[in-house]
Design an enzyme around this catalytic site. Sequence first.
Site, PDB file in Angstrom:
ATOM      1  N   LYS A   1       4.588   4.987   5.259  1.00 17.61           N
ATOM      2  CA  LYS A   1       3.872   3.718   5.211  1.00 17.61           C
ATOM      3  C   LYS A   1       3.756   3.065   6.587  1.00 17.61           C
ATOM      4  O   LYS A   1       3.473   1.866   6.684  1.00 17.61           O
ATOM      5  CB  LYS A   1       4.562   2.776   4.223  1.00 17.61           C
ATOM      6  CG  LYS A   1       4.578   3.331   2.796  1.00 17.61           C
ATOM      7  CD  LYS A   1       5.201   2.373   1.815  1.00 17.61           C
ATOM      8  CE  LYS A   1       5.194   2.954   0.405  1.00 17.61           C
ATOM      9  NZ  LYS A   1       5.733   2.022  -0.605  1.00 17.61           N
TER      10      LYS A   1
ATOM     11  N   ARG B   1      11.225  -3.291  -8.465  1.00 15.12           N
ATOM     12  CA  ARG B   1       9.820  -3.081  -8.830  1.00 15.12           C
ATOM     13  C   ARG B   1       9.727  -2.668 -10.288  1.00 15.12           C
ATOM     14  O   ARG B   1      10.633  -2.022 -10.828  1.00 15.12           O
ATOM     15  CB  ARG B   1       9.191  -1.982  -7.944  1.00 15.12           C
ATOM     16  CG  ARG B   1       9.272  -2.234  -6.457  1.00 15.12           C
ATOM     17  CD  ARG B   1       8.419  -3.408  -6.015  1.00 15.12           C
ATOM     18  NE  ARG B   1       7.007  -3.203  -6.293  1.00 15.12           N
ATOM     19  CZ  ARG B   1       6.196  -2.495  -5.516  1.00 15.12           C
ATOM     20  NH1 ARG B   1       6.664  -1.930  -4.397  1.00 15.12           N
ATOM     21  NH2 ARG B   1       4.929  -2.358  -5.821  1.00 15.12           N
TER      22      ARG B   1
ATOM     23  N   PRO C   1       0.823  -1.212   0.000  1.00  9.23           N
ATOM     24  CA  PRO C   1       0.000   0.000   0.000  1.00  9.23           C
ATOM     25  C   PRO C   1       0.859   1.264   0.000  1.00  9.23           C
ATOM     26  O   PRO C   1       1.929   1.297   0.612  1.00  9.23           O
ATOM     27  CB  PRO C   1      -0.798  -0.119   1.304  1.00  9.23           C
ATOM     28  CG  PRO C   1      -0.776  -1.570   1.643  1.00  9.23           C
ATOM     29  CD  PRO C   1       0.531  -2.083   1.151  1.00  9.23           C
ATOM     30  N   GLU C   2       0.379   2.278  -0.707  1.00  7.87           N
ATOM     31  CA  GLU C   2       1.097   3.550  -0.733  1.00  7.87           C
ATOM     32  C   GLU C   2       0.606   4.437   0.412  1.00  7.87           C
ATOM     33  O   GLU C   2      -0.362   4.126   1.104  1.00  7.87           O
ATOM     34  CB  GLU C   2       0.925   4.209  -2.097  1.00  7.87           C
ATOM     35  CG  GLU C   2       1.316   3.262  -3.220  1.00  7.87           C
ATOM     36  CD  GLU C   2       1.983   3.922  -4.411  1.00  7.87           C
ATOM     37  OE1 GLU C   2       2.370   5.098  -4.329  1.00  7.87           O
ATOM     38  OE2 GLU C   2       2.126   3.239  -5.434  1.00  7.87           O
TER      39      GLU C   2
END
Length: 277
Positions: free
Chosen positions: A52, A261, A2-3
């Site tokens: 985060k 990523r 999650p950002e």
Amino acid sequence: MPEGHTLHRVAADLRRRFAGRVVESSSPQGRFAQGAARVDGRVLTDAEAWGKHVLVTFDGLDDVVHVHLGLFGGWAFADASDEVPPVVGQVRWRLRGPGGLADLRGPTACELLSPPQVDALLARLGPDPLRADADPDRAWQRISRSRASIATLLMDQAVVAGVGNVYRAEVLFRHQVPPDRAGRDIGRATWDAIWADLVVLMREGVRTGTIDTVRPEHDPEAMGRPPRDDDHGGEVYVYRRTGRPCHVCGTAVTTEVVGGRNLFWCPRCQSADRLTP
């Protein structure tokens, strides 16, 4: 993973349901049993997101509950009027009170931290665009001296806290910055524009719960194209659009792995010969 906007929404939900109220705290899975027992029966005073990470504080307790979801963690909420759901899966931490119920599953971290440990955690984080106390100059000092690519730096939580893979790709596209450009070759005006854009985009993400980065002139209705069909939701320029035409120039979006990523960008709109003042 999650950002940052997701964690700020979680913190807001925790405050709305539990702040100022006595909560029941348990660890059905057992891996947070001791910590859950320490806060059981206390008043939850606050929940804050830093990048985060989420920090939850309780009345009469100096220690703070620190939660980091990692790749697989998630929160599930239920209203007070709902039937209390049975424990499903590996629930690390369950909070229950007059405002409802919250279940935490699969986090990378769910732990009690002492005040010095909290200070050490926050010292490792860069400024968070969603926090009013954030100082973008701290990030600039790191970026302006670095040989690392701006794509790598934006994902480094010690440089900017809360930015993830989607916001990284989208903000670089919106400012036509080549993702492989070294941080030290990014101009201050460009950095200031990127930061200001992150603040706006991520605040909108907090408001809506989705990441929308496409300007009005490029949205589906304006362009006469179908809406994005993707489980991440929201309209984007390049994220997960490999091989599809850029909404601006029509060039096929490309991708490669950067920092572990997938990074997405338009090789024309973000060409290496573009200047970044």
